[in-house]
Design a protein around this motif. Structure first.
Motif, PDB file in Angstrom:
ATOM      1  N   ILE A  39      80.743  18.119 101.114  1.00 18.50           N
ATOM      2  CA  ILE A  39      81.335  18.462  99.677  1.00 18.50           C
ATOM      3  C   ILE A  39      82.308  19.650  99.818  1.00 18.50           C
ATOM      4  O   ILE A  39      81.990  20.386 100.651  1.00 18.50           O
ATOM      5  N   ALA A  40      83.279  19.496  99.042  1.00 19.61           N
ATOM      6  CA  ALA A  40      84.090  20.465  98.974  1.00 19.61           C
ATOM      7  C   ALA A  40      84.438  21.116  97.560  1.00 19.61           C
ATOM      8  O   ALA A  40      85.268  20.793  96.727  1.00 19.61           O
ATOM      9  N   PRO A  41      83.616  22.289  97.274  1.00 19.15           N
ATOM     10  CA  PRO A  41      83.758  22.895  95.993  1.00 19.15           C
ATOM     11  C   PRO A  41      84.766  23.864  96.085  1.00 19.15           C
ATOM     12  O   PRO A  41      85.439  24.140  97.159  1.00 19.15           O
ATOM     13  N   THR A  42      85.005  24.426  94.793  1.00 22.43           N
ATOM     14  CA  THR A  42      86.108  25.447  94.834  1.00 22.43           C
ATOM     15  C   THR A  42      85.769  26.712  95.462  1.00 22.43           C
ATOM     16  O   THR A  42      84.422  27.113  95.639  1.00 22.43           O
ATOM     17  N   TYR A  43      86.679  27.472  95.898  1.00 24.17           N
ATOM     18  CA  TYR A  43      86.210  28.447  96.659  1.00 24.17           C
ATOM     19  C   TYR A  43      85.002  29.620  96.142  1.00 24.17           C
ATOM     20  O   TYR A  43      84.345  30.078  96.819  1.00 24.17           O
ATOM     21  N   THR A  44      85.140  29.782  94.676  1.00 24.72           N
ATOM     22  CA  THR A  44      84.083  30.926  94.057  1.00 24.72           C
ATOM     23  C   THR A  44      82.754  30.328  94.135  1.00 24.72           C
ATOM     24  O   THR A  44      81.938  30.977  94.207  1.00 24.72           O
ATOM     25  N   ASN A  45      82.661  28.981  94.469  1.00 24.35           N
ATOM     26  CA  ASN A  45      81.241  28.449  94.385  1.00 24.35           C
ATOM     27  C   ASN A  45      80.788  27.807  95.917  1.00 24.35           C
ATOM     28  O   ASN A  45      79.555  27.287  96.138  1.00 24.35           O
ATOM     29  N   LEU A  46      81.694  28.188  97.068  1.00 21.82           N
ATOM     30  CA  LEU A  46      81.163  27.857  98.430  1.00 21.82           C
ATOM     31  C   LEU A  46      79.936  28.572  98.924  1.00 21.82           C
ATOM     32  O   LEU A  46      79.081  28.046  99.307  1.00 21.82           O
TER      33      LEU A  46
END
Ligand code: PEP
Length: 250
Positions: A39-46
């Motif tokens: 999965i590739a969430p957005t930066y702030t949630n990595l």
């Protein structure tokens, strides 16, 4: 044998609590051992995603990164920063990055090199636009993107590359390439790799298809010989539909 892979690109969707809720929904599912799921969430949630999935067979990928290792690039994120929070996979060359952020093949070649220098695995996206297909130049466009973005790599570098063929006209449009169109292009990509490198190398690279894949059409697309899985946008934002795709391999 090539890896079967299903990767979800969450794009600029899901704030922290939505990200955690979606990950919890995914954690409640059984991931088949034969398929690599990302999965590739957005930066702030990595970082939260990495922590939540530490004991799970789901890999966390970034959606982009900068080509430099550090410096005065306000607003950018480096490979080293991603590695420092446990992210070692990155999507590069997505058509939205190419179109809206003017990322060129030359820039992407640099980003790929930086990612590999940092021992990251790259999910490299490419694909023709509708106008290319209507003019019958889709194979030339795809070959050119591969050549300019990736052909500076050595054969051994390709152990860290996953390809994602995504015809731009099929992304987020509900329009899907037919399974035969996907197979035709994937076979062409493999032939192009074989001509540049070797048949063994071409046979070892996973080539994903992306563009409006849904639980209802995934099995037919994934059933094609040269299709090794999918990069999923919209349908990855719901655990049930994403898992319907993950479970679509025969
Ligand atoms: C994508 O953005 O990579 C993608 C394939 O999107 P969608 O599945 O929504 O077409």
């Amino acid at each position: 044998m090539r890896r079967q892979i299903v990767a979800g690109n969450w794009k600029m969707n899901c704030d922290l609590s939505e990200t955690e809720a979606l990950i919890n929904d995914l954690k409640a599912q059984t991931i088949p051992e034969t398929t690599s799921v990302m999965i590739a969430p957005t930066y702030t949630n990595l970082q939260s995603a990495v922590k939540m999935l530490a004991d799970q067979p789901i890999t966390v990928a970034a959606q982009n990164m900068h080509q430099a290792s550090n410096g005065a690039y306000t607003g950018e994120i480096s490979a080293g920063m991603l590695k420092s929070i446990g992210v070692d996979h990155v999507i590069l060359g997505h058509s939205e990055r190419r179109a809206y952020f003017k990322e060129t093949d030359a820039l992407l070649a640099e980003k790929v090199s930086t990612a590999l220098e940092n021992k990251m695995t790259v999910i490299f996206c490419f694909g023709e636009e509708l106008v290319d297909r209507t003019h019958g130049r889709e194979f030339d466009v795809v070959k050119d993107q591969l050549k300019k973005g990736l052909f500076h790599l050595s054969e051994s570098d390709w152990g860290s590359i996953i390809l994602a063929y995504e015809p731009v006209w099929a992304i987020g449009t509900g329009e899907t390439a037919t399974p035969d169109q996907a197979q035709e292009m994937h076979a062409f990509i493999r032939k192009t790799l074989s001509e540049k490198y070797s048949d063994a190398m071409a046979q070892s690279v996973s080539i994903l298809y992306g563009g409006s894949v849904k639980p209802g059409n995934a099995a037919e697309i994934f059933g094609k010989e040269d299709v090794d899985g999918g990069l999923i946008g919209g349908a990855s934002l719901d655990a049930e539909s994403f898992m319907g795709i993950v479970n679509a391999f025969a």
